[in-house]
Design a protein around this motif. Structure first.
Motif, PDB file in Angstrom:
ATOM      1  N   SER A   1      76.467  -1.942 -25.787  1.00  0.00           N
ATOM      2  CA  SER A   1      75.750  -1.754 -24.527  1.00  0.00           C
ATOM      3  C   SER A   1      76.755  -1.700 -23.390  1.00  0.00           C
ATOM      4  O   SER A   1      77.737  -2.448 -23.374  1.00  0.00           O
ATOM      5  CB  SER A   1      74.755  -2.900 -24.283  1.00  0.00           C
ATOM      6  N   ALA A   2      76.498  -0.822 -22.414  1.00  0.00           N
ATOM      7  CA  ALA A   2      77.366  -0.675 -21.250  1.00  0.00           C
ATOM      8  C   ALA A   2      76.612  -1.120 -20.008  1.00  0.00           C
ATOM      9  O   ALA A   2      75.452  -0.741 -19.797  1.00  0.00           O
ATOM     10  CB  ALA A   2      77.822   0.776 -21.098  1.00  0.00           C
ATOM     11  N   TYR A   3      77.280  -1.944 -19.177  1.00  0.00           N
ATOM     12  CA  TYR A   3      76.688  -2.452 -17.946  1.00  0.00           C
ATOM     13  C   TYR A   3      77.635  -2.146 -16.788  1.00  0.00           C
ATOM     14  O   TYR A   3      78.849  -2.287 -16.913  1.00  0.00           O
ATOM     15  CB  TYR A   3      76.491  -3.967 -18.015  1.00  0.00           C
ATOM     16  N   GLY A   4      77.061  -1.733 -15.679  1.00  0.00           N
ATOM     17  CA  GLY A   4      77.892  -1.461 -14.518  1.00  0.00           C
ATOM     18  C   GLY A   4      77.072  -0.958 -13.360  1.00  0.00           C
ATOM     19  O   GLY A   4      75.846  -0.819 -13.436  1.00  0.00           O
ATOM     20  N   ASP A   5      77.750  -0.668 -12.283  1.00  0.00           N
ATOM     21  CA  ASP A   5      77.135  -0.133 -11.080  1.00  0.00           C
ATOM     22  C   ASP A   5      77.141   1.389 -11.173  1.00  0.00           C
ATOM     23  O   ASP A   5      78.210   1.993 -11.340  1.00  0.00           O
ATOM     24  CB  ASP A   5      77.942  -0.599  -9.864  1.00  0.00           C
ATOM     25  N   PRO A   6      75.984   2.036 -11.081  1.00  0.00           N
ATOM     26  CA  PRO A   6      75.965   3.506 -11.171  1.00  0.00           C
ATOM     27  C   PRO A   6      76.860   4.192 -10.147  1.00  0.00           C
ATOM     28  O   PRO A   6      77.340   5.300 -10.401  1.00  0.00           O
ATOM     29  CB  PRO A   6      74.485   3.849 -10.939  1.00  0.00           C
ATOM     30  N   SER A   7      77.109   3.532  -9.012  1.00  0.00           N
ATOM     31  CA  SER A   7      77.995   4.149  -8.028  1.00  0.00           C
ATOM     32  C   SER A   7      79.436   4.190  -8.524  1.00  0.00           C
ATOM     33  O   SER A   7      80.271   4.921  -7.983  1.00  0.00           O
ATOM     34  CB  SER A   7      77.931   3.388  -6.707  1.00  0.00           C
ATOM     35  N   VAL A   8      79.731   3.403  -9.559  1.00  0.00           N
ATOM     36  CA  VAL A   8      81.087   3.364 -10.117  1.00  0.00           C
ATOM     37  C   VAL A   8      81.186   4.189 -11.391  1.00  0.00           C
ATOM     38  O   VAL A   8      82.139   4.940 -11.588  1.00  0.00           O
ATOM     39  CB  VAL A   8      81.521   1.904 -10.395  1.00  0.00           C
ATOM     40  N   VAL A   9      80.202   4.054 -12.269  1.00  0.00           N
ATOM     41  CA  VAL A   9      80.280   4.732 -13.565  1.00  0.00           C
ATOM     42  C   VAL A   9      79.149   5.733 -13.771  1.00  0.00           C
ATOM     43  O   VAL A   9      78.935   6.230 -14.884  1.00  0.00           O
ATOM     44  CB  VAL A   9      80.307   3.708 -14.732  1.00  0.00           C
ATOM     45  N   GLY A  10      78.406   6.049 -12.712  1.00  0.00           N
ATOM     46  CA  GLY A  10      77.357   7.056 -12.822  1.00  0.00           C
ATOM     47  C   GLY A  10      76.202   6.581 -13.680  1.00  0.00           C
ATOM     48  O   GLY A  10      75.942   5.395 -13.836  1.00  0.00           O
ATOM     49  N   ASN A  11      75.520   7.533 -14.290  1.00  0.00           N
ATOM     50  CA  ASN A  11      74.418   7.244 -15.218  1.00  0.00           C
ATOM     51  C   ASN A  11      74.759   7.852 -16.570  1.00  0.00           C
ATOM     52  O   ASN A  11      74.256   8.921 -16.946  1.00  0.00           O
ATOM     53  CB  ASN A  11      73.106   7.821 -14.676  1.00  0.00           C
ATOM     54  N   PRO A  12      75.627   7.189 -17.304  1.00  0.00           N
ATOM     55  CA  PRO A  12      76.158   7.781 -18.537  1.00  0.00           C
ATOM     56  C   PRO A  12      75.108   7.902 -19.626  1.00  0.00           C
ATOM     57  O   PRO A  12      74.175   7.105 -19.716  1.00  0.00           O
ATOM     58  CB  PRO A  12      77.262   6.800 -18.938  1.00  0.00           C
TER      59      PRO A  12
END
Length: 563
Positions: A405-416
């Motif tokens: 699972s990948a977690y992050g801020d969409p402003s940093v890693v988009g919507n992968p």
């Protein structure tokens, strides 16, 4: 010794420090040396007790050696340090660098339940003395470790190393520990290697404290000299001027036996300088590259233990060749060689003086750690939520596939579309002057270290950037300050995985699995709150996670990364 492009700046700095009587004022504990930080000089001077340790601790050697002798005579064969950061890194250095003439010494500084269970099994296999080591006495991790070990060990098997009047001292008295050893209240954790936090474990391990402190005193005497002839101030001028000119990735390359010195220096430098958007990024344990591969944001310290055995001679020749090649390419390089491990007593003093001096150049307070407390507060809030709700907050992953699972801020890693795309997007955002950091909340086993180092080597070779590797929550008490308070040049890959089996903390509502999960989530939130470029990958287990990460990084490198 020539430092290439820094020679003029270093000479000017040392001349200015001579005019300003910096050496004299340092040993007079003049807090105004760091007036540019905006802090009250009286407050700063209260944290300079480390300058006295070479002389003051010499008077305590007999007592510490008496303690170690009594422990051995009582049948103990192993000693364990339950601590974090400044309470654990110097003891680990003693354990890994000095031959054991006393008790076998190990350190527990991981809250991962698999790591705690393995450590517990080791401690139960022989009679073990547990040093619960915490300056404040309220640090979460040592208290959790104490709870876990006291489930099977009697109070007589515990020794408290803490500041006078701390909550740990009260617990030790109430439970009738074997003893309490008072630490110096005017010495911060990362400057405490030569205090009881370092020397009690060293004595238990059989290190010659007299020899160690003689070397420390000799270096302290040398560091009283005017700046131009002062080994500590000269090193501080090198480190500070390098950072001021954009070479803020201080790459420390050591012989294998001194690897733990790099870990100790990493905390000292990162936690002391990484604040107010400034800082020196220590790069330690990085897989070596050809000299041509290193970027112009680096300065180098090559530190060797000059041993006569044939394998070590080959290693020394290899490092000498690398240092010469780096110098030939115009990189600033400092070489430090010691002939005996006890000379590390002097190196503690040299590097502490140097770090404090670099703080003058960076105009920061080298003795506080505001963002370490920020991470502790974030973890505490999450644990409070767990106690109220019965579970930790569960953020929604951006993407999931094949147990990752990948977690992050969409402003940093988009919507992968999947975790692989998330890694590629994160790595696409690196640029010149950045560094890549692996933050692994996994057990620090040989296998995990080897695999993460291989990925680190791939990232360094493919990006041309400096790289770091930290194991959580251990790094929260060292480089964690730099990550949040230092320059915004870090790109962070946080790695978490489900443990093989959770482990209760006796007397606590949370387990070790809950604790390490809260620490990782608190760290992620803190990084995100500061706008850092960070991605978390979570695996069903550590092996699945690392196998997937190897593939993800290889794919991103083939596609080309960075701006």
């Amino acid at each position: 010794m020539s430092h290439g492009p820094l020679d003029a700046a270093i000479a000017e700095r040392l001349a200015r420090w001579d005019e300003e009587r910096v050496a004299e004022r340092l040993w007079a504990k003049d807090g105004s040396l760091w007036a540019a930080s905006g802090k009250d000089p009286d407050d700063l001077s209260r944290w300079l007790g480390w300058l006295d340790l070479p002389s003051s601790m010499a008077g305590r050697v007999a007592d510490l050696e008496h303690l170690a002798r009594d422990v051995r005579e009582d049948g103990y064969t192993r000693a364990a340090v339950l601590g974090m950061g400044g309470s654990s890194l110097a003891p680990e250095l003693f354990a890994r660098t000095f031959p054991g003439h006393g008790l076998e010494l190990r350190i527990l500084d991981s809250t991962n339940p698999d790591a705690v269970r393995e450590f517990r099994d080791w401690a139960q296999a022989a009679r073990t003395l547990f040093c619960v080591s915490s300056k404040s006495g309220s640090t979460t991790e040592p208290n959790a470790f104490h709870a876990a070990m006291s489930a099977f060990a009697p109070a007589l098997d515990f020794l408290a190393i803490t500041d006078p009047g701390s909550s740990l001292a009260e617990v030790a008295r109430g439970q009738e520990f074997r003893g309490i050893v008072d630490g110096p209240p005017d010495v911060g954790g990362r400057y405490s290697a030569l205090s009881v936090f370092g020397l009690v474990p060293a004595a238990l391990h059989g290190v010659d404290l007299d020899a160690l402190l003689r070397q420390a005193q000799a270096m302290a005497d040398a560091c009283h000299r005017p700046a131009s002839a002062n080994p500590g101030l000269r090193l501080g001028a090198f480190v500070g001027e390098a950072a001021a000119t954009g070479r803020d990735k201080l790459t420390i390359i050591t012989t294998r036996r001194l690897a733990s010195f790099g870990d100790w220096a990493e905390q000292l430098i990162a936690e002391s300088t990484g604040k107010q958007g400034r800082g020196i990024v220590p790069i330690v344990g990085e897989p070596q590259q050809d000299a041509e591969r290193y970027g112009t944001d680096r300065a180098f310290i090559v530190m060797t233990l000059d041993e006569p055995a044939a394998p070590e001679l080959a290693e020394l020749a290899e490092l000498a060749d690398l240092a010469s090649a780096l110098e030939g390419l115009g990189h600033p390089v400092t070489r430090i060689g010691i002939g005996d491990p006890h000379e590390l007593g002097g190196e503690f003093v040299r590097w502490e003086v140097a770090t404090a001096a670099a703080g003058m150049i960076l105009e920061i307070d080298p003795f506080d750690q505001p963002n370490v407390q920020e991470s502790k507060d974030a973890t505490r809030e999450l644990l409070d939520a767990f106690r109220a709700d019965g579970h930790l907050p569960a953020p929604e992953p951006l993407a999931e596939r094949d147990g990752i699972s990948a977690y992050g801020d969409p402003s940093v890693v988009g919507n992968p579309a999947d975790p692989t795309a998330a890694v590629a997007e994160l790595l696409s955002r690196v640029g010149a002057g950045d560094y890549l950091a692996e933050l692994a909340y996994l057990p620090r086993t040989e296998t995990h270290v080897e695999r993460l180092q291989q990925i680190r080597a791939q990232l360094a070779a493919g990006s041309g950037l400096a790289t770091t590797l930290g194991f959580g929550p251990r790094f929260l008490h060292s480089t964690g300050q730099l990550h949040k308070g230092g320059p915004p040049s870090g790109v962070f890959l946080q790695l978490t995985a489900e443990p093989e089996r959770d482990l209760p903390i006796p007397g606590w509502s949370e387990t070790f699995g809950t604790l390490v999960a809260a620490q990782a989530l608190g760290d992620l939130r803190s990084l995100q709150g500061r706008g850092r470029r960070v991605l978390r990958l979570h695996g069903a287990d550590a092996d699945t996670l690392l196998t997937a990460l190897e593939s993800m990084v290889s794919g991103a490198l083939r596609a080309g990364i960075g701006s």
